[in-house]
Write an enzyme that holds these catalytic residues in place. Structure first.
Site, PDB file in Angstrom:
ATOM      1  N   LYS A 206      -3.033   0.736   1.760  1.00  0.00           N
ATOM      2  CA  LYS A 206      -3.227  -0.566   2.399  1.00  0.00           C
ATOM      3  C   LYS A 206      -4.709  -0.738   2.704  1.00  0.00           C
ATOM      4  O   LYS A 206      -5.183  -0.456   3.814  1.00  0.00           O
ATOM      5  CB  LYS A 206      -2.387  -0.677   3.676  1.00  0.00           C
ATOM      6  CG  LYS A 206      -2.225  -2.128   4.144  1.00  0.00           C
ATOM      7  CD  LYS A 206      -1.487  -2.955   3.110  1.00  0.00           C
ATOM      8  CE  LYS A 206      -1.356  -4.420   3.505  1.00  0.00           C
ATOM      9  NZ  LYS A 206      -0.741  -5.224   2.459  1.00  0.00           N
ATOM     10  N   SER A 412       2.505  -8.196  -0.585  1.00  0.00           N
ATOM     11  CA  SER A 412       2.614  -8.096   0.868  1.00  0.00           C
ATOM     12  C   SER A 412       3.586  -9.162   1.395  1.00  0.00           C
ATOM     13  O   SER A 412       4.754  -9.139   1.074  1.00  0.00           O
ATOM     14  CB  SER A 412       1.236  -8.214   1.521  1.00  0.00           C
ATOM     15  OG  SER A 412       0.469  -7.063   1.267  1.00  0.00           O
TER      16      SER A 412
END
Length: 620
Positions: A206, A412
């Site tokens: 991430k 996402s």
């Protein structure tokens, strides 16, 4: 006293008269201004809205390809066109181009197509493919397609490669450099400004917050990015090589090879492109005009080619007023394009409330039997994503199947809202996954201290007074981190539920990692590779429909918005068309990039400060 009272009354009457006169004058001036603008727009029109007989469809592509345009105020849009101003970031709807090419294929008045690509700014491979397929379909009519350009960028050349004749200006250039992901990193700058950055995240890959905590890209991010970028580039090469009937080895990926070929071409970029087989001929603008004029003739002035512009053609084939609704069964398309933000958002951005309302409109419409959600988003607010997901579930409870068609991105939060769909289609080049969560904010206590400003006070609890001007209590930081971890667990559990995986199996392919569409299919994150048309067909089949209309679900305009749209929209039909101009200054480009990076962070508005966003999902 009576005289004084009379004088006071006269004063107020006089003031009111002046104010009333000023008010009327103000609105009259505005009215006159609008009227003059309309007259200017009408008189400035040099191009009748008609299709010229035996003409070439002149497709002057300006700006980026999108599935939904950014919302623009009708008055602002009218003034831009009336006074010859282009939007700062022009956009073109993919569906408009496809519709125009499909109509022109059968239109006996259209004898050829010209792709003028000098102002084209590209789009994701999925959108380029869709338009390229429409070009190929047009060619089956036997009508030739010409691509003309002074210079060809990589995206420009993708479309040009599908033309029958690819021409480059002798002073032009073409260079295919591949894809990369390079960004700006701010760690040292933030430290110099004494800004404290608080970052909370889950996921090895991430990397959305890396620019604020590092001065370079982490090895994990490089590994993940390199994998999908290599696949993205391989798909580009495969598509272009097939269109040009050439070997994929013809792409020069090493500087030594490029240098040798460039030297053989005498240091001439245009000659290099011709020698390499990228273009069919080097032709000046005059030579191109003469060739086209020999095919379709000249216009009334005998100075230019007999063409029908794309804008004029779209106005002819699109009815000025919306067709009345019928009672036929429908498959509704809900566009979810842009970053996901909380609340109400205008077209071009996904709003938790506004996009959920579109889904709710489809649910409440008895003629809508299935919904296709067209997702083109890198994510954003986790709360807004959840609001949209809940509305998808309500559609399914109502017995209406939901199919997702992924565009350039569905990562996402874009994957969060896609996961519950009954079926997910992705393009082979879709950038998806990035299943991870982060939270971030900045405090300025050290910055303020440096310039001599202090923050102090009292509160009834230890939580009172939390502010960007004060140091963050580590215990509150732990609370935020736990919240982020909880959101991540919710994310992977949700994906596991919908994709028939265990949370551990999802976690193995999650961790914030980005996957390209073809790989996502192997991993089980999507069901099929296909287009929007494939998704619509699947939705119709799932709803057991034989005959149905396909409609785009639109936000309902207020009476005031409808008035202005009708007023200026009708005038804009006749507004003059002008050339696009932009600054090519490298410094301006850097400034715009920095402002863009800042804007991406500053507009985040999740109520809990928790995000499912893939900032690295940009291709350069």
């Amino acid at each position: 006293m009576a005289a004084k009272g009379s004088w006071t009354k006269s004063l107020f009457v006089g003031l009111w008269t002046v104010l009333n006169f000023t008010r009327k004058l103000f609105f009259n001036v505005i009215f006159i201004f609008i009227l003059v603008a309309i007259i200017i727009a009408l008189s400035a029109d040099k191009e009748p809205v008609s299709v010229r007989p035996d003409s070439a469809l002149y497709v002057n592509l300006k700006g980026r390809l999108v599935i939904e345009k950014e919302a623009v105020d009708p008055f602002e849009e009218f003034m831009q066109e009336a006074f010859g101003d282009e939007p700062e970031n022009p956009e073109m709807l993919v569906q408009d181009l496809v519709k125009a090419f499909e109509n022109a294929k059968e239109d006996k008045r259209i004898k050829a197509m010209v792709l003028d690509l000098k102002a084209f700014e590209g789009g994701g491979l999925d959108k380029l493919r869709t338009v390229a397929r429409a070009v190929d379909d047009f060619k089956t009519s036997g009508k030739p397609v010409y691509a003309i350009g002074d210079y060809y960028s990589q995206d420009q050349y993708y479309l040009a490669s599908h033309a029958d004749h690819v021409y480059l200006n002798p002073m032009g250039a073409l260079l295919l450099e591949g894809y990369g992901r390079y960004g700006l990193y701010f760690k040292d700058m933030l430290e110099k400004l004494k800004i404290t950055t608080h970052i909370f995240r889950v996921g090895t890959y991430k990397s959305a917050v890396e620019p604020f905590m590092r001065n370079d890209m982490s090895d994990a991010a490089k590994q993940a990015n390199r994998e999908w970028l290599d696949s993205y580039w391989a798909q580009y090469k495969q598509d272009v090589a097939a269109a040009r009937n050439m070997d994929e080895a013809n792409f020069d990926e090493k500087l030594d090879v490029l240098l040798d070929k460039f030297n053989e071409a005498g240091g001439d970029f245009a000659r290099y492109a011709l020698d390499n087989g990228w273009v069919d001929a080097l032709k000046t603008r005059t030579q191109v005009r003469e060739e086209l004029a020999a095919l379709v003739g000249r216009d009334d002035t005998d100075l230019t080619v007999n063409t029908t512009s794309l804008n004029a053609y779209l106005k002819v084939i699109n009815p000025p007023m919306a067709m009345p609704a019928n009672g036929m069964d429908k498959v509704a398309i809900v566009v979810a394009k842009g970053e996901i933000l909380d609340g109400e958002q205008k077209a071009g951005t996904i709003g938790g409330d506004s996009t959920a309302r579109l889904l709710r409109q489809a649910r409440m419409d008895d003629t809508v039997k299935a919904v296709v959600m067209q997702v083109d988003s890198p994510g954003g607010s986790s709360f807004a994503s959840e609001v949209i997901r809940q509305e998808v579930l309500e559609l399914q409870k109502a017995g209406k199947p939901v199919v997702v068609s992924m565009g350039t991105y569905a990562a996402s939060g874009g994957y969060w809202i896609s996961a519950p769909a009954d079926k997910i289609f992705a393009s082979p080049s879709t950038i998806t996954g990035s299943i991870g969560v982060f939270g971030m904010f900045m405090t300025f206590e050290d910055t303020l201290d440096y310039v001599g400003i202090s923050s102090d006070g009292v509160g009834s609890t230890e939580m009172a007074g939390l502010s960007a001007t004060r140091k963050l209590d580590p215990r509150f930081g732990q609370i935020i981190q736990r919240s982020v971890e909880s959101s991540y667990h919710q994310f992977i559990s949700m994906v596991g539920q919908y994709r028939d995986m265990t949370p551990q199996q999802v976690d193995d392919i999650a961790q914030g990692r980005v996957w390209i569409g073809s790989k996502a299919l192997e991993l089980g994150l999507v069901d099929e590779l296909g287009t929007l048309d494939d998704a619509v067909a699947a939705a119709g089949d799932m709803a057991e429909l034989e005959n149905y209309d396909v409609v785009y679900e639109q936000r309902q305009l207020s009476p005031q918005e409808m008035f202005w749209k009708n007023l200026f929209g009708q005038a804009m039909v006749w507004a003059a068309q002008t050339q696009f101009a932009d600054s090519n200054s490298p410094m301006m480009g850097l400034v715009k990039q920095m402002l863009s990076e800042y804007h991406s962070v500053s507009k985040m508005n999740d109520p809990m400060g928790v995000y499912v966003l893939c900032l690295q999902c940009k291709v350069h």
